[in-house]
Design an enzyme around this catalytic site. Structure first.
Site, PDB file in Angstrom:
ATOM      1  CE  LYS A  22      -2.589  -1.302   4.026  1.00  0.00           C
ATOM      2  NZ  LYS A  22      -1.631  -2.122   4.291  1.00  0.00           N
ATOM      3  NE  ARG A  97      -4.797  -0.820   9.451  1.00  0.00           N
ATOM      4  CZ  ARG A  97      -3.236  -0.438   9.340  1.00  0.00           C
ATOM      5  NH1 ARG A  97      -3.417   0.907   8.312  1.00  0.00           N
ATOM      6  NH2 ARG A  97      -2.239  -1.379   9.300  1.00  0.00           N
ATOM      7  NE  ARG A 136       6.704  -3.154   5.349  1.00  0.00           N
ATOM      8  CZ  ARG A 136       5.480  -2.930   5.940  1.00  0.00           C
ATOM      9  NH1 ARG A 136       4.437  -3.018   4.560  1.00  0.00           N
ATOM     10  NH2 ARG A 136       5.062  -2.674   6.285  1.00  0.00           N
ATOM     11  NE  ARG A 170       5.905   0.542  10.216  1.00  0.00           N
ATOM     12  CZ  ARG A 170       4.669  -0.094   9.742  1.00  0.00           C
ATOM     13  NH1 ARG A 170       4.876   0.542   8.545  1.00  0.00           N
ATOM     14  NH2 ARG A 170       3.827  -0.650  10.462  1.00  0.00           N
ATOM     15  NE  ARG A 181       2.422  -4.079  10.849  1.00  0.00           N
ATOM     16  CZ  ARG A 181       2.985  -4.083  10.590  1.00  0.00           C
ATOM     17  NH1 ARG A 181       4.024  -4.944  10.535  1.00  0.00           N
ATOM     18  NH2 ARG A 181       3.204  -3.192   9.431  1.00  0.00           N
TER      19      ARG A 181
HETATM   20  P1  AMP Z   1       0.664   1.136   9.251  1.00  0.00           P
HETATM   21  O1  AMP Z   1       1.682   1.781   8.429  1.00  0.00           O
HETATM   22  O2  AMP Z   1      -0.396   1.270   8.450  1.00  0.00           O
HETATM   23  O3  AMP Z   1       1.013  -0.560   8.802  1.00  0.00           O
HETATM   24  O4  AMP Z   1       0.358   1.436  10.333  1.00  0.00           O
HETATM   25  C1  AMP Z   1       1.421   0.556  11.686  1.00  0.00           C
HETATM   26  C2  AMP Z   1       0.023   0.387  13.287  1.00  0.00           C
HETATM   27  O5  AMP Z   1      -0.428   2.097  13.050  1.00  0.00           O
HETATM   28  C3  AMP Z   1      -1.101  -0.434  12.641  1.00  0.00           C
HETATM   29  O6  AMP Z   1       0.003  -1.721  13.279  1.00  0.00           O
HETATM   30  C4  AMP Z   1      -1.782   0.473  13.966  1.00  0.00           C
HETATM   31  O7  AMP Z   1      -1.324   0.607  15.743  1.00  0.00           O
HETATM   32  C5  AMP Z   1      -1.890   1.405  13.664  1.00  0.00           C
HETATM   33  N1  AMP Z   1      -2.797   2.434  12.899  1.00  0.00           N
HETATM   34  C6  AMP Z   1      -2.241   2.499  11.363  1.00  0.00           C
HETATM   35  N2  AMP Z   1      -3.549   3.098  10.355  1.00  0.00           N
HETATM   36  C7  AMP Z   1      -4.831   2.362  11.164  1.00  0.00           C
HETATM   37  C8  AMP Z   1      -5.802   2.443  11.720  1.00  0.00           C
HETATM   38  N3  AMP Z   1      -6.305   3.176  10.421  1.00  0.00           N
HETATM   39  N4  AMP Z   1      -6.549   2.555  13.112  1.00  0.00           N
HETATM   40  C9  AMP Z   1      -5.890   1.817  14.093  1.00  0.00           C
HETATM   41  N5  AMP Z   1      -5.408   1.585  13.938  1.00  0.00           N
HETATM   42  C10 AMP Z   1      -3.509   2.011  12.652  1.00  0.00           C
END
Ligand code: AMP
Length: 228
Positions: A22, A97, A136, A170, A181
């Site tokens: 994404k 989400r 990553r 990360r 996740r």
């Molecule tokens: P990402 O970078 O999109 O993989 O997000 C990393 C982490 O941020 C996720 O595992 C969640 O803990 C949190 N997170 C990101 N976007 C959301 C969302 N829309 N709703 C809830 N938690 C989020």
């Protein structure tokens, strides 16, 4: 009203589990179409780094690979969506989400006469995801994403985009947290595929291919959904 709004600015949603691509694809779409990438993950990581109240509340939840509460996510997203640059159109990366977030987004867009242009589901295989996430890394200078196996810089250790030589990983990109996740994705986010199918804006794409193959599939979708 249901169905696709063929109006600008575009509101594209990229749906998919962690590691589906994404972020990489959102950055490429941003460059090609002048849209703005809105990643709630990036916004939350910035809040954590800045030590804001939202960041403090989100930190442990993110490290555990679980979802941050809708209230916090919506607060950071709304603040970002108030900035003038998003008027160009947005690619939502990692948002919504949950059902609650999807409903809140529909309401937010409706208030300004907009609706979701397309929700594009990047379809991938769970086991491949854990491998993708584990390798990553990101250029500290410009944020360009790389992968130990699938996307290395042309010159080892030097960012293709900005020439930077520092890369970061990360905290949640490890096999154990990746599984959490993925679970959160299947339990709470995958049901949104039905939400957007019902709204008539769902698109799906096979995201097991190369970065360029996925990008070209996305181009075809964007061309079709934004045609007058
Ligand atoms: P990402 O970078 O999109 O993989 O997000 C990393 C982490 O941020 C996720 O595992 C969640 O803990 C949190 N997170 C990101 N976007 C959301 C969302 N829309 N709703 C809830 N938690 C989020």
């Amino acid at each position: 009203m249901q169905g696709r709004a063929k109006t600008t600015p575009a509101v594209l949603i990229l749906l998919g589990p962690p590691g589906a691509g994404k972020g990489t694809q959102a950055r490429m779409l941003e460059e090609r179409y002048g849209l703005i990438q809105l990643s709630t993950g990036d916004l939350l990581r910035a809040a954590v780094a800045a030590g804001t109240p939202a960041g403090k509340a989100a930190k442990a939840v993110m490290e555990a690979g679980q979802l941050v509460s809708d209230d916090i996510v919506l607060a950071v997203l709304k603040e970002r969506m108030a900035a003038p640059d998003v008027k160009a159109g947005v690619i939502l990366d990692g948002f919504p989400r949950t059902d609650g977030q999807a409903d809140a987004l529909d309401g937010l867009l409706a208030a300004s006469g907009q609706q979701v242009t397309a929700a594009i589901s990047l379809e991938v295989d769970d086991e491949a995801m854990v491998a993708r996430v584990s390798g990553r890394n990101t250029c500290t200078g410009c944020g360009e994403g790389y992968h130990d196996e699938f996307k290395r810089p042309a010159t080892a250790g030097v960012c293709d985009k900005c020439g930077g030589t520092e890369f970061k990983r990360r905290a949640d990109d490890n096999a154990e947290t990746a599984r959490e996740r993925l679970k959160a994705y299947h339990d709470q986010t995958a049901p949104l595929i039905a939400h957007y199918a019902k709204a008539g804006v769902l698109e799906t794409i096979d995201a097991m291919g190369s970065i360029d193959e996925i990008a070209s599939g996305l181009d075809q979708i964007v061309a079709r959904v934004s045609a007058p």
